[in-house]
Design a protein around this motif. Structure first.
Motif, mmCIF file in Angstrom:
data_model
loop_
_atom_site.group_PDB
_atom_site.id
_atom_site.type_symbol
_atom_site.label_atom_id
_atom_site.label_comp_id
_atom_site.label_asym_id
_atom_site.label_seq_id
_atom_site.Cartn_x
_atom_site.Cartn_y
_atom_site.Cartn_z
ATOM 1 N N LEU A 84 -16.178 -44.491 -65.021
ATOM 2 C CA LEU A 84 -16.668 -44.723 -63.661
ATOM 3 C C LEU A 84 -17.854 -45.679 -63.659
ATOM 4 N N LEU A 85 -18.797 -45.445 -64.577
ATOM 5 C CA LEU A 85 -19.985 -46.289 -64.616
ATOM 6 C C LEU A 85 -19.645 -47.703 -65.091
ATOM 7 N N VAL A 86 -18.784 -47.818 -66.092
ATOM 8 C CA VAL A 86 -18.373 -49.141 -66.571
ATOM 9 C C VAL A 86 -17.663 -49.910 -65.458
ATOM 10 N N GLY A 95 -19.541 -54.546 -59.788
ATOM 11 C CA GLY A 95 -20.725 -55.027 -59.093
ATOM 12 C C GLY A 95 -21.183 -56.365 -59.627
ATOM 13 N N GLN A 96 -21.175 -56.509 -60.959
ATOM 14 C CA GLN A 96 -21.587 -57.769 -61.588
ATOM 15 C C GLN A 96 -20.658 -58.908 -61.182
ATOM 16 N N VAL A 100 -22.196 -53.746 -53.699
ATOM 17 C CA VAL A 100 -21.582 -52.464 -53.377
ATOM 18 C C VAL A 100 -20.061 -52.581 -53.276
ATOM 19 N N ILE A 101 -19.568 -53.721 -52.812
ATOM 20 C CA ILE A 101 -18.112 -53.901 -52.687
ATOM 21 C C ILE A 101 -17.464 -53.872 -54.072
ATOM 22 N N GLY A 102 -18.114 -54.524 -55.034
ATOM 23 C CA GLY A 102 -17.580 -54.510 -56.396
ATOM 24 C C GLY A 102 -17.611 -53.137 -57.020
ATOM 25 N N GLY A 153 -14.077 -48.363 -58.565
ATOM 26 C CA GLY A 153 -13.538 -47.019 -58.367
ATOM 27 C C GLY A 153 -12.096 -47.035 -57.886
ATOM 28 N N ILE A 154 -11.755 -48.021 -57.048
ATOM 29 C CA ILE A 154 -10.371 -48.126 -56.557
ATOM 30 C C ILE A 154 -9.402 -48.347 -57.721
ATOM 31 N N VAL A 155 -9.834 -49.152 -58.689
ATOM 32 C CA VAL A 155 -8.975 -49.409 -59.862
ATOM 33 C C VAL A 155 -8.693 -48.119 -60.616
ATOM 34 N N LEU A 156 -9.687 -47.207 -60.690
ATOM 35 C CA LEU A 156 -9.514 -45.955 -61.430
ATOM 36 C C LEU A 156 -8.875 -44.854 -60.597
ATOM 37 N N GLY A 157 -8.734 -45.091 -59.302
ATOM 38 C CA GLY A 157 -8.234 -44.054 -58.406
ATOM 39 C C GLY A 157 -6.728 -44.061 -58.224
ATOM 40 N N PRO A 158 -6.253 -43.284 -57.253
ATOM 41 C CA PRO A 158 -4.802 -43.191 -57.020
ATOM 42 C C PRO A 158 -4.185 -44.496 -56.528
ATOM 43 N N THR A 159 -5.015 -45.408 -56.015
ATOM 44 C CA THR A 159 -4.489 -46.672 -55.498
ATOM 45 C C THR A 159 -3.915 -47.536 -56.601
#
Length: 406
Positions: free
Chosen positions: A4-6, A12-13, A23-25, A30-36
Motif C-alpha cells: 500500500l505504501l509503495v 504520488g511521485q 493525492v490523485i496518484g 490503491g486502485i491498482v491494488l484493489g478490486p478494480t
C-alpha cells in the motif's frame, strides 16, 4: 502495508512529475491494488493480500482512520501558515456563492440520487448538500504553492473563504452522522447535536489554548522538540477522544485540534508541526488515500450515469453561483471564473466526506465512488485551469500580498 505504501508513494511521485495533484496518484496506487485492477486480474492474489486473516480488515481500518485524523489535524494547523485570510467583501461573496447556494441546491436535489441512499433520509440530504459545496484547502493550497501563487491576494481570498466554509460544513457533517446513528431523531435531538458541536468548537478555540499554554509552561516547558512532538500528538488524540465521548464527529474534532495548534505560531513549535506533518503526509496519509483507492470497485460500483450526473450538476451549480458571487464583489468575469474553478476543488475533504458518510452507512458504494471521482477530477481540472491561465499571462493573478489588488 508495504504494498500500500509503495503503491501510494510511487503513484504520488509519478503524478507529481506530471504536474498533477499528488493525492490523485496515491489513490491511483490503491486502485491498482484493489478490486478494480488486481482483484479483476488475479482475484486469488487480491484475496490473499487483503483478506488473509479475520482481523486484517480491522487492522487496515485502524490505519485508515488514523491517517484520516492526521490528515485533518495537519490541514487545521497549516491553515494559518499557508495564508488563510483575505479581503472581507470578496471572502463574504465567495462563502455565499460556494457554501449557501450549492448546499441549498444539493440538499434540495438529493432526491435525484435517492437510490444511493442507505441510511436516514435527512442525513443523506445533508451529505448531498455538503458534497455540492465542499472545497479542499490542502489540495488548492498545494496547487497554489506549486504555481507560486500562495502569496497572492487571489490565493488568500480562496483559502480564507474555504476555511470558513469547511468549518461550517464539517459541523453539518457532524449533525448528519449523529442523525444517522440515532442520536438526533427529532428537532430537539438535532438542536442538541448542533449546540454540543458548536460548544465543542467554542471551548476548543477560545479556552483550550489557555489550558495548553498553562500545561506547556508548568509541565512540559523544559522539554525539547522530540517530547513536544509526542505531546502535540497527544493533544490531537485528546480532542478526538473528547469528541467521541460527546458524539461529535471525530474527523471534525481533528480539524479543530489543528486549528488550536495554529493559534501557537511560536518558532519553537514550528519544527514540531513540521515533524508531525512530515510523518502524516509521507506515511499515514498516503496509506489512507491508498486504502480509499483500494476500496473503490470501479468494476461493480462505478455507475457511469450517476457519476456523470453528479459531477456535471454539482460543478455547474458551484461554478455558476461562485462566479456570479465574485462578480458582485466587483471582479471582472475572467477573475470571477477563476474563483469559481478554484473553489470547485474538492480534493481531500471531498474524499473524507465520501469516507465518513460511507462508513456511517449514509450512502452506498456507487455514491462513494462518485464522490471520490468527483474529488479527483475537480482537483485535476483546477490545476490545469490555473496553469493554463499562468501560461497565457504570468501576471494574471497579480503580485504578492501587499501589492495592488488583483
Amino acid at each position: 502495508m508495504v504494498l500500500l505504501l509503495v503503491a501510494a508513494l510511487a503513484g504520488g511521485q509519478l503524478f507529481e512529475r506530471l504536474k498533477m495533484p499528488r493525492v490523485i496518484g496515491e489513490i491511483a496506487g490503491g486502485i491498482v491494488l484493489g478490486p478494480t485492477v488486481l482483484g479483476a486480474i488475479a482475484p486469488e492474489a487480491h484475496k490473499s493480500l487483503f483478506a488473509a486473516f479475520p482481523a486484517q480488515g480491522a487492522l487496515l481500518t485502524a490505519f485508515y482512520w488514523f491517517g484520516l485524523v492526521l490528515l485533518m489535524f495537519t490541514a487545521g494547523f497549516k491553515v494559518q501558515t499557508d495564508g488563510g485570510g483575505g479581503a472581507g467583501r470578496i471572502v463574504t461573496a465567495l462563502v455565499v456563492g460556494t457554501l449557501m447556494i450549492p448546499f441549498a441546491l444539493g440538499y434540495a436535489g438529493a432526491s435525484l440520487f435517492a437510490d444511493t441512499q442507505l441510511g436516514d433520509p435527512f442525513a443523506f440530504k445533508l451529505v448531498m448538500g455538503i458534497a455540492a459545496a465542499v472545497t479542499s484547502i490542502p489540495v488548492i493550497s498545494r496547487i497554489f504553492l506549486d504555481l507560486g501563487l500562495m502569496g497572492t491576494p487571489f490565493a488568500r481570498n480562496v483559502i480564507g473563504a474555504a476555511t470558513i466554509q469547511d468549518l461550517i460544513l464539517w459541523t453539518i457533517l457532524a449533525v448528519a452522522t449523529a442523525v444517522q446513528h440515532g442520536e438526533a431523531a427529532n428537532a430537539a435531538g438535532i438542536g442538541r447535536v448542533v449546540v454540543i458541536t458548536l460548544g465543542f468548537v467554542v471551548a476548543s478555540l477560545f479556552f483550550a489554548p489557555a489550558v495548553v499554554r498553562a500545561l506547556r509552561h508548568r509541565v512540559i516547558g523544559k522539554f525539547n522538540e522530540a517530547p513536544f512532538t509526542g505531546y502535540t500528538m497527544l493533544l490531537c488524540l485528546v480532542f478526538v477522544a473528547v469528541a467521541s465521548l460527546l458524539n461529535v464527529n471525530i474527523v471534525f474534532a481533528a480539524l479543530v485540534a489543528g486549528l488550536v495548534m495554529a493559534r501557537f505560531p511560536s518558532r519553537h513549535l514550528a519544527p514540531v508541526k513540521q515533524h508531525i506533518a512530515d510523518i502524516a503526509i509521507w506515511f499515514f496519509v498516503p496509506i489512507y488515500f491508498a486504502l480509499v483507492g483500494q476500496r473503490l470497485n470501479l468494476v461493480h460500483e462505478f455507475d457511469v450515469g450517476l457519476t456523470a450526473l453528479f459531477i456535471c450538476l454539482s460543478t455547474t451549480i458551484k461554478l455558476v453561483s461562485c462566479t456570479f458571487a465574485a462578480r458582485t464583489a466587483e471582479r471582472d468575469w475572467g477573475r470571477a471564473l477563476d474563483y469559481g474553478v478554484a473553489m470547485n476543488t474538492r480534493g481531500g475533504p471531498g474524499i473524507v466526506l465520501a469516507s465518513v458518510s460511507h462508513a456511517a452507512g449514509i450512502i452506498d458504494g456507487r455514491m462513494f465512488t462518485a464522490l471520490v471521482l468527483a474529488s479527483i477530477l475537480t482537483s485535476f481540472a483546477t490545476g490545469l485551469w490555473l496553469r493554463w491561465r499562468l501560461v497565457r499571462d504570468p501576471k494574471v493573478f497579480g503580485g504578492l500580498v501587499g501589492a495592488p489588488a488583483e
